[in-house]
Design an enzyme around this catalytic site. Structure first.
Site, PDB file in Angstrom:
ATOM      1  N   CYS A   1       0.819  -1.218   0.000  1.00  0.00           N
ATOM      2  CA  CYS A   1       0.000   0.000   0.000  1.00  0.00           C
ATOM      3  C   CYS A   1       0.852   1.268   0.000  1.00  0.00           C
ATOM      4  O   CYS A   1       2.032   1.238   0.336  1.00  0.00           O
ATOM      5  CB  CYS A   1      -0.943   0.094   1.190  1.00  0.00           C
ATOM      6  SG  CYS A   1      -1.998  -1.332   1.410  1.00  0.00           S
TER       7      CYS A   1
ATOM      8  N   GLY B   1       0.097  -0.447  -5.024  1.00  0.00           N
ATOM      9  CA  GLY B   1      -1.221  -1.035  -4.828  1.00  0.00           C
ATOM     10  C   GLY B   1      -2.146  -0.601  -5.937  1.00  0.00           C
ATOM     11  O   GLY B   1      -2.243   0.587  -6.239  1.00  0.00           O
TER      12      GLY B   1
ATOM     13  N   ASN C   1      -0.549   2.004   6.121  1.00  0.00           N
ATOM     14  CA  ASN C   1       0.298   1.101   5.334  1.00  0.00           C
ATOM     15  C   ASN C   1       1.031   0.212   6.311  1.00  0.00           C
ATOM     16  O   ASN C   1       1.723   0.709   7.196  1.00  0.00           O
ATOM     17  CB  ASN C   1       1.298   1.915   4.505  1.00  0.00           C
ATOM     18  CG  ASN C   1       2.303   1.033   3.772  1.00  0.00           C
ATOM     19  OD1 ASN C   1       1.995  -0.107   3.442  1.00  0.00           O
ATOM     20  ND2 ASN C   1       3.475   1.554   3.525  1.00  0.00           N
ATOM     21  N   GLY C   2       0.890  -1.095   6.162  1.00  0.00           N
ATOM     22  CA  GLY C   2       1.592  -2.011   7.055  1.00  0.00           C
ATOM     23  C   GLY C   2       0.703  -3.171   7.436  1.00  0.00           C
ATOM     24  O   GLY C   2      -0.260  -3.490   6.728  1.00  0.00           O
TER      25      GLY C   2
ATOM     26  N   CYS D   1      12.568  -2.196   6.080  1.00  0.00           N
ATOM     27  CA  CYS D   1      12.330  -3.437   5.339  1.00  0.00           C
ATOM     28  C   CYS D   1      13.275  -3.544   4.143  1.00  0.00           C
ATOM     29  O   CYS D   1      13.275  -2.682   3.256  1.00  0.00           O
ATOM     30  CB  CYS D   1      10.884  -3.429   4.842  1.00  0.00           C
ATOM     31  SG  CYS D   1      10.520  -4.710   3.657  1.00  0.00           S
TER      32      CYS D   1
ATOM     33  N   TYR E   1      12.568  -4.947  -4.176  1.00  0.00           N
ATOM     34  CA  TYR E   1      11.501  -5.030  -5.166  1.00  0.00           C
ATOM     35  C   TYR E   1      10.493  -3.908  -5.125  1.00  0.00           C
ATOM     36  O   TYR E   1      10.087  -3.376  -6.153  1.00  0.00           O
ATOM     37  CB  TYR E   1      10.738  -6.349  -4.976  1.00  0.00           C
ATOM     38  CG  TYR E   1       9.470  -6.431  -5.792  1.00  0.00           C
ATOM     39  CD1 TYR E   1       9.527  -6.687  -7.158  1.00  0.00           C
ATOM     40  CD2 TYR E   1       8.230  -6.213  -5.198  1.00  0.00           C
ATOM     41  CE1 TYR E   1       8.373  -6.741  -7.915  1.00  0.00           C
ATOM     42  CE2 TYR E   1       7.068  -6.261  -5.957  1.00  0.00           C
ATOM     43  CZ  TYR E   1       7.139  -6.528  -7.310  1.00  0.00           C
ATOM     44  OH  TYR E   1       5.998  -6.567  -8.051  1.00  0.00           O
TER      45      TYR E   1
ATOM     46  N   CYS F   1       6.123 -12.990   5.042  1.00  0.00           N
ATOM     47  CA  CYS F   1       6.302 -11.692   5.705  1.00  0.00           C
ATOM     48  C   CYS F   1       5.004 -11.337   6.413  1.00  0.00           C
ATOM     49  O   CYS F   1       3.936 -11.407   5.811  1.00  0.00           O
ATOM     50  CB  CYS F   1       6.615 -10.625   4.656  1.00  0.00           C
ATOM     51  SG  CYS F   1       6.561  -8.977   5.350  1.00  0.00           S
TER      52      CYS F   1
END
Ligand code: AMP
Length: 449
Positions: free
Chosen positions: A2, A28, A102-103, A238, A244, A387
């Site tokens: 997101c 997203g 987001n998360g 992260c 990516y 993850c």
């Protein structure tokens, strides 16, 4: 995954938010939404679809006010119904609020069950709704205190922006797992955004990253946001954002994503330097493998060639729910450059192997098109663990490196050789000056508070 954005103190807030979301469409594509605030009232428009489809001129006219928050959805928690699109809006004792997130909250189930036991009613499957309930049930007089206490019950990787009728509260979790940056708009006011790539489009100057564990508060006519350190910081961004997820032109916690990917490619080339195999060209899997392939080519001196052409009108392959659809999508998206690769030995680079669908299909496609040998290189370590911190990796059983050794994967994808980066190679390629969230590679689920 997101994307989130907050615009504060600009008369074109919703328009700027929609532009920022447009530049972060890669984070997203399932749904998008914006809440603006004007004269004590919050206006929300959200729908399934792309930013360019949802935010028509009419929608932007409706989103009045000089502050707005926005979201692009990529489902990691919740379903795919319109109810699961964000922002999440609610009316409660102190007025109206809207939240973007987001998360991924790892204790969401316990918190939700506890709230339901106490009579709360949920409308969506999203963990974001927990926060709304925790804020609404709290008895503090000030929203900032309610948010703080709600977050004390929240464990996970998160970036939140909470918008009330006249303020915005921005929070990044204590580990700073997901990215979040602050910028100043040249046309007036501020932007907070998941990625800095949004700043160019809205003409904003990068100010700094939001600190891990920090809350920023924007209030009317503020010269600077107020900053409160809510939690002790233990910064571990992260690593997969660099591998990516993020756009190459973004800078996350001081490191340009493109340059880290180029380093990953250089490191792969150094590892191959005493190999006796002679490769004719370095071929990226577009677009995700391009910077690493350029790094490999410049380190090794082997020419870089676009041996695979990508159709840009097809979305990301991962987003498709079934394996059959994913297989079909790879074929629609990538095509071989026959005249270039025929009879050649190729060194093909992609950023990651998750289920093995893409790499297997690519090797077959290149061999069917006449490539003599296909040597596959992966600019990340083997993904062995799911993850839980907001990247949509599948269940453990679906991860090919959880089920097979490197040699078995090589055989499965029918490559002539296969190499990955080690975890140390990855962290040194990004920068050894700090620790990273690496749980997909090493199973270290360190988020406990
Ligand atoms: P797979 O085909 O399942 O092995 O997935 C690997 C491909 O998906 C690679 O080409 C990656 O660029 C891409 N990829 C890796 N992780 C993700 C993710 N979390 N979401 C979307 N795509 C991804």
């Amino acid at each position: 995954m997101c994307a989130i954005v907050g615009i504060y103190g600009n008369e074109n807030a919703a328009r700027l938010a929609s532009l920022a979301l447009f530049s972060m469409q890669h984070r997203g594509q399932e749904a998008t939404g914006i809440s603006s605030s004007c004269n004590g009232k919050i206006f929300t428009k959200k729908d399934r679809g792309l930013v360019s489809e949802v935010f028509t001129e009419d929608a932007l006219r409706y989103l009045k006010g000089n502050m707005a928050i926005g979201h692009n959805r990529y489902s990691t928690a919740g379903g795919d119904s319109i109810l699961d699109a964000q922002p999440v809006f609610a009316k409660y004792k102190l007025g109206e609020i809207s939240i973007v997130h987001n998360g991924n909250l790892i204790n969401k189930k316990e918190v939700r069950e506890d709230l339901i036991d106490k009579g709360a009613i949920f409308q969506t499957g999203m963990d974001t709704e927990n926060l709304i309930h925790l804020i609404a049930k709290n008895t503090q007089d000030k929203l900032r205190d309610r948010i703080k206490e709600a977050l004390e019950r929240t464990i996970g990787a998160y970036c939140f922006i909470v918008q009330s009728r006249n303020k915005q509260f921005v929070i990044r979790d204590r580990y700073g797992i997901r990215p979040l940056s602050l910028g100043k708009l040249k046309s007036g006011g501020f932007i907070v955004s998941s990625e800095t790539c949004a700043f160019d489009l809205v003409d904003a100057e990068f100010v700094r990253d939001v600190k891990p564990g920090e809350m920023l508060i924007f209030t009317e006519n503020c010269e600077e946001p107020e900053s409160i350190q809510l939690f002790e910081a233990e910064h571990r961004p992260c690593a997969f954002e660099y591998v990516y997820f993020a756009r190459p032109d973004s800078v996350i916690d001081g490191k340009n994503v493109y340059l880290t990917r180029e380093n990953m490619g250089r490191t792969l080339a150094k590892k191959d330097s005493d190999s006796s195999i002679k490769y004719d060209m370095v071929v990226p899997v577009p677009d995700s493998g391009v910077p690493a392939a350029l790094g490999y080519a410049s380190q090794s001196g082997i020419p870089f060639e676009y041996g695979i052409i990508r159709n840009h009108y097809v979305g990301r392959t991962f987003i498709e729910p079934t394996q059959e659809m994913r297989n079909m999508k790879v074929r629609m998206k990538l095509s071989p450059m026959r005249s270039l690769i025929k009879g050649k030995s190729l060194l093909v680079i992609d950023d990651s192997i998750v289920r093995g669908t893409t790499s297997k299909r690519i090797v077959k496609m290149l061999k069917d098109a006449g490539a003599k040998e296909v040597h596959f290189r992966v600019a990340s370590p083997e993904i062995k663990f799911p993850c839980y911190y907001g990247i949509d990796t599948p269940h453990k059983e679906e991860l090919i490196s959880n089920n097979m050794t490197k040699d078995e994967v090589c055989e499965y994808i029918e490559a002539d050789s296969l190499e990955y980066l080690s975890i140390e190679d990855l962290t040194s390629s990004i920068g050894s000056d700090r620790d990273y969230a690496l749980e997909s590679f090493n199973g270290d689920y360190f988020v406990t508070k």
